[in-house]
Motif scaffolding. Structure first.
Motif, mmCIF file in Angstrom:
data_model
loop_
_atom_site.group_PDB
_atom_site.id
_atom_site.type_symbol
_atom_site.label_atom_id
_atom_site.label_comp_id
_atom_site.label_asym_id
_atom_site.label_seq_id
_atom_site.Cartn_x
_atom_site.Cartn_y
_atom_site.Cartn_z
ATOM 1 N N ILE A 154 -4.356 20.302 -45.870
ATOM 2 C CA ILE A 154 -4.967 19.275 -45.016
ATOM 3 C C ILE A 154 -4.550 19.483 -43.563
ATOM 4 O O ILE A 154 -5.368 19.374 -42.643
ATOM 5 N N ALA A 155 -3.259 19.793 -43.382
ATOM 6 C CA ALA A 155 -2.778 20.062 -42.025
ATOM 7 C C ALA A 155 -3.508 21.255 -41.417
ATOM 8 O O ALA A 155 -3.865 21.245 -40.229
ATOM 9 N N ALA A 156 -3.757 22.295 -42.241
ATOM 10 C CA ALA A 156 -4.461 23.480 -41.746
ATOM 11 C C ALA A 156 -5.866 23.130 -41.283
ATOM 12 O O ALA A 156 -6.340 23.609 -40.239
ATOM 13 N N LYS A 157 -6.538 22.281 -42.039
ATOM 14 C CA LYS A 157 -7.888 21.878 -41.667
ATOM 15 C C LYS A 157 -7.888 21.087 -40.363
ATOM 16 O O LYS A 157 -8.754 21.292 -39.489
ATOM 17 N N GLU A 158 -6.937 20.185 -40.216
ATOM 18 C CA GLU A 158 -6.860 19.383 -38.993
ATOM 19 C C GLU A 158 -6.514 20.247 -37.783
ATOM 20 O O GLU A 158 -7.080 20.076 -36.703
ATOM 21 N N ILE A 159 -5.597 21.189 -37.984
ATOM 22 C CA ILE A 159 -5.201 22.068 -36.872
ATOM 23 C C ILE A 159 -6.368 22.947 -36.458
ATOM 24 O O ILE A 159 -6.567 23.233 -35.270
ATOM 25 N N SER A 160 -7.190 23.366 -37.407
ATOM 26 C CA SER A 160 -8.328 24.242 -37.100
ATOM 27 C C SER A 160 -9.346 23.559 -36.203
ATOM 28 O O SER A 160 -10.092 24.219 -35.484
ATOM 29 N N SER A 161 -9.367 22.236 -36.225
ATOM 30 C CA SER A 161 -10.327 21.512 -35.395
ATOM 31 C C SER A 161 -9.998 21.616 -33.907
ATOM 32 O O SER A 161 -10.850 21.383 -33.052
ATOM 33 N N GLY A 162 -8.724 21.917 -33.576
ATOM 34 C CA GLY A 162 -8.317 22.030 -32.181
ATOM 35 C C GLY A 162 -8.084 20.717 -31.491
ATOM 36 O O GLY A 162 -7.901 20.679 -30.271
ATOM 37 N N GLU A 163 -8.102 19.607 -32.246
ATOM 38 C CA GLU A 163 -7.950 18.282 -31.643
ATOM 39 C C GLU A 163 -6.723 17.542 -32.175
ATOM 40 O O GLU A 163 -6.531 16.369 -31.877
ATOM 41 N N ALA A 164 -5.887 18.217 -32.960
ATOM 42 C CA ALA A 164 -4.837 17.516 -33.695
ATOM 43 C C ALA A 164 -3.602 17.243 -32.848
ATOM 44 O O ALA A 164 -3.176 18.074 -32.045
ATOM 45 N N ILE A 165 -3.056 16.039 -33.059
ATOM 46 C CA ILE A 165 -1.724 15.693 -32.593
ATOM 47 C C ILE A 165 -0.918 15.359 -33.845
ATOM 48 O O ILE A 165 -1.175 14.352 -34.510
ATOM 49 N N ILE A 166 0.028 16.208 -34.200
ATOM 50 C CA ILE A 166 0.814 16.017 -35.409
ATOM 51 C C ILE A 166 1.946 15.039 -35.110
ATOM 52 O O ILE A 166 2.752 15.275 -34.208
ATOM 53 N N ALA A 167 2.012 13.951 -35.884
ATOM 54 C CA ALA A 167 3.047 12.932 -35.661
ATOM 55 C C ALA A 167 4.327 13.320 -36.383
ATOM 56 O O ALA A 167 4.874 12.544 -37.182
ATOM 57 N N CYS A 168 4.811 14.510 -36.093
ATOM 58 C CA CYS A 168 6.068 15.001 -36.669
ATOM 59 C C CYS A 168 6.602 16.096 -35.761
ATOM 60 O O CYS A 168 5.879 17.030 -35.426
ATOM 61 N N GLN A 169 7.856 15.977 -35.374
ATOM 62 C CA GLN A 169 8.469 16.974 -34.514
ATOM 63 C C GLN A 169 9.361 17.932 -35.293
ATOM 64 O O GLN A 169 9.542 19.077 -34.897
ATOM 65 N N GLN A 170 9.878 17.480 -36.421
ATOM 66 C CA GLN A 170 10.835 18.289 -37.177
ATOM 67 C C GLN A 170 10.230 19.608 -37.634
ATOM 68 O O GLN A 170 10.869 20.654 -37.561
ATOM 69 N N GLU A 171 8.982 19.584 -38.121
ATOM 70 C CA GLU A 171 8.350 20.783 -38.666
ATOM 71 C C GLU A 171 7.381 21.425 -37.678
ATOM 72 O O GLU A 171 6.423 22.091 -38.063
ATOM 73 N N ALA A 172 7.643 21.240 -36.385
ATOM 74 C CA ALA A 172 6.738 21.778 -35.370
ATOM 75 C C ALA A 172 6.610 23.298 -35.479
ATOM 76 O O ALA A 172 5.517 23.854 -35.335
ATOM 77 N N GLN A 173 7.730 23.979 -35.749
ATOM 78 C CA GLN A 173 7.678 25.429 -35.847
ATOM 79 C C GLN A 173 6.756 25.884 -36.984
ATOM 80 O O GLN A 173 5.982 26.831 -36.839
ATOM 81 N N LYS A 174 6.823 25.192 -38.137
ATOM 82 C CA LYS A 174 5.959 25.560 -39.264
ATOM 83 C C LYS A 174 4.490 25.395 -38.888
ATOM 84 O O LYS A 174 3.648 26.253 -39.203
ATOM 85 N N PHE A 175 4.159 24.301 -38.214
ATOM 86 C CA PHE A 175 2.764 24.071 -37.849
ATOM 87 C C PHE A 175 2.295 25.042 -36.767
ATOM 88 O O PHE A 175 1.118 25.417 -36.753
#
Length: 651
Positions: free
Chosen positions: A43-64
């Protein structure tokens, strides 16, 4: 393009209400996920692919970020609402989450940088028992020169250069260290047995990119931890030496250095006519990056570590912090307060912290302790000492009930205490605090136990430079005042007091005032003053030949400070020939009394009258006098060729 906020409750460990984020322009919310970094990664991959995502998590920023790279799309934006809001004892973190998301959307201007090149030329200092081993390890990566004290045994290793001598001076920074040496003995590798050296010679100079100091002596620079390229380790600690060697090995190539400050030299009030005025930045700079340069100062960007103390103490605004600009910080503060209050929050408190130590303290408190109170909104800044009295007052005037500044171990406390004292006097009394604790639990306990007094002032929109922002905020916080508010010594606001009995209206203070607070009247002898423009730099008091000027630090919230007020005035003296006013009557009369008929140059009545004439009449009187200094002999006749021939014929 509208952004999409991707929410995750981190396996149900925090409570998130999407409705608190609704109503913001250019922001849409996803449903609340549970494990975006694990089983819901698709799901995260799909949201990131849109180019509009703001992930409400800083801990796993490197993974994303790595996921975005695999998908060949731009990395998403991030905002931490878990450590800073969700993990807390407070029952309602929603308004705080909304404020943090809104603050994360404030546009950040690009950071200005310049390139520093390092060819890996490394100078190692220290005793032979430690420094030689370090030189051996670094010689594989860097061009190493080992400097040993006179009399120490030389190694037989030719993978690096070795010399003996005494370090005299070192200046510069990473990529451009200039080193001066005395008693230098250069190595002579020829012959059998141990290496010989040349005779000692003084005044040797060299240059290097990196200095590895394993001497155990006093540091070579003030604030050594802030000097790029200067690595210092305790020679008695193997781990410290190994860490320093590893770090030095990485310092080869081209690196970006941030330009933290901008300087407008024409605004600088450092000195005029050889007289020193303001020296705040010179006194406070921990690295020595600021040096006098005539009537102003200069900043060495290579040495500047970006602590920001100079910008917060500069009275004229000549030095401005630019990484990011102060206006951006104030916008973030205002956004936090406005969004929090609009979302239903009450009594907001601002916690200002640095982006390393402070961020880690908050994260540890959230994971293992009580977290931050629900009304404490964290603001991460690059330079704590750059958050000065103007920013503190702006935060209070924007709606915050209190401001706590969380000190890091290496934070310079004195500039912060000085700015807090000034802001307290200008309307922030009992609302500004330096939070100097050493554990996450102590931080949380102090914030939970702090008494919060509701703010009685309506939030105001602040605009302009730092002085204008500070004045508007202080005026709002103080309200109507019967008299100006006294300020601490060295405050950049205040009045100029003139002892009229001593002042001769020479107006030397007017010509040297860097801000134009002191002005004259072109029509008559008068000294005027605009309090709002006064920097309290002290140049007027230093330059006054009669010592008739003193300074009074104070803040007057009334509009009278915008008006010109007369400090001293006298009747002009009128020329005895044409009647035109010139000079000061009392001064001219004193000169006439002391000189006319008493001094050899003004012995007769005609010359004595010259003192009482304006410039034009004085010139005319001199020209028509019997001993006219402008008169000259008749022009000699031009000699021609005939004159020379006739003279020869006569002989």
């Amino acid at each position: 393009m509208a952004k999409r906020l991707i929410l995750c409750n981190c396996s149900g460990s925090q409570s998130i209400e999407p409705k608190v984020f609704e109503g913001r322009e250019n922001l849409r919310c996803s449903r609340v996920h549970s494990e975006l970094c694990g089983r819901e990664l698709d799901i995260a991959a799909k949201e990131i692919s849109s180019g509009e995502a703001i992930i409400a998590c800083q801990q796993e920023a490197q993974k994303f970020r790595e996921l975005a790279e695999e998908l060949s799309v731009a990395p998403p934006e991030f905002v931490d609402i878990r450590d800073r809001a969700g993990w807390t004892e407070s029952p309602e973190p929603g308004p705080k989450m909304a404020a943090l998301v809104a603050e994360a959307q404030v546009a950040q201007p690009p950071v200005k940088t310049f390139d520093i090149s390092s060819e890996g030329q490394c100078l190692i200092l220290g005793r032979s028992d430690v420094a030689i081993a370090a030189a051996e390890r670094l010689s594989e990566a860097l061009a190493v020169t080992l400097l040993l004290d006179p009399g120490e045994e030389l190694p037989l290793d030719r993978r690096f250069e070795t010399l003996r001598g005494r370090l005299k001076t070192v200046t510069g920074a990473f990529g451009q260290f200039d080193v001066a040496l005395d008693a230098v003995e250069l190595l002579n590798p020829a012959g059998r047995g141990g290496f010989a050296t040349t005779a000692p010679r003084d005044a040797a100079k060299t240059r290097c990119d990196i200095i590895l100091d394993l001497s155990g002596n006093a540091p070579l620079f003030p604030a050594p931890e802030k000097r790029d390229g200067y690595l210092r380790a305790d020679p008695g600690s193997q781990k410290a030496v190994a860490d320093a060697v590893f770090e030095a090995a990485q310092l080869i190539g081209t690196f970006e250095k941030t330009l933290f400050l901008t300087l407008e030299q024409h605004l600088c009030a450092h000195s005029r006519a050889g007289q020193t005025g303001c020296s705040n930045c010179l006194d406070i700079c921990p690295t020595g990056a600021i040096l006098p340069a005539g009537d102003h100062v200069d900043i060495d960007p290579l040495v500047c570590a970006g602590c920001g103390a100079c910008s917060s103490l500069c009275p004229s605004g000549a030095i401005k912090y630019d990484a990011p600009p102060v206006a951006t910080v104030n916008t973030r503060v205002r956004t936090l307060a406005e969004t929090f209050l609009k979302a239903g929050g009450e009594n907001p408190v601002l916690l200002v912290h640095d982006d390393s130590h402070g961020a880690e303290m908050i994260a540890l408190s959230a994971r293992f302790g009580r977290g931050l109170p629900g009304n404490v909104l964290p603001l991460s800044v690059g330079a704590l000492t750059g958050f000065g009295h103007a920013e503190m007052l702006a935060a209070l005037a924007s709606g915050f009930c209190a401001v706590h500044i969380l000190a890091a171990p290496r934070t310079e406390r004195d500039p912060i205490r000085r700015e807090i004292a000034l802001a307290q006097a200008m309307g922030g009394a009992t609302r500004l605090f330096l939070l100097d604790v050493d554990t996450p639990d102590a931080m949380s306990d102090a914030l939970y136990d702090a008494e919060t007094t509701p703010q009685q002032v309506e939030p105001v929109l602040l605009m302009g430079d730092r002085r204008q922002v500070a004045r508007m905020a202080a005026k709002s916080l103080l309200g109507p005042q019967d008299a100006p508010v006294p300020l601490p010594e060295n405050a950049p606001y205040g009045a100029v007091l003139v002892y009229t009995d001593a002042c001769t209206l020479c107006l030397s203070c007017v010509s040297l005032c860097p801000s134009g607070a002191l002005v004259d009247n072109p029509d008559k002898p008068e000294l005027r003053f605009q309090e709002d423009a006064c920097l309290q730099c002290g140049l007027c008091a230093n330059i006054c030949p009669e010592k008739a000027i003193s300074l009074q630090p104070r803040f007057d919230p009334s509009d009278d400070v915008m008006k010109l007020q007369t400090l001293n005035e006298e009747e002009p003296f009128c020329c005895i020939e044409c009647g035109a006013p010139f000079g000061v009557k009392s001064t001219v009369e004193k000169i006439v009394e002391k000189l006319a008929g008493k001094h050899s140059m003004f012995a007769d009545s005609d010359t004595g009258r010259l003192i009482q004439m304006c410039d034009d009449c004085r010139v005319k009187a001199q020209y028509h006098s019997t001993d006219n200094p402008f008169a000259s002999a008749d022009r000699p006749k031009v000699r021609t060729t005939d004159d020379y021939f006739s003279k020869r014929r006569d002989h």
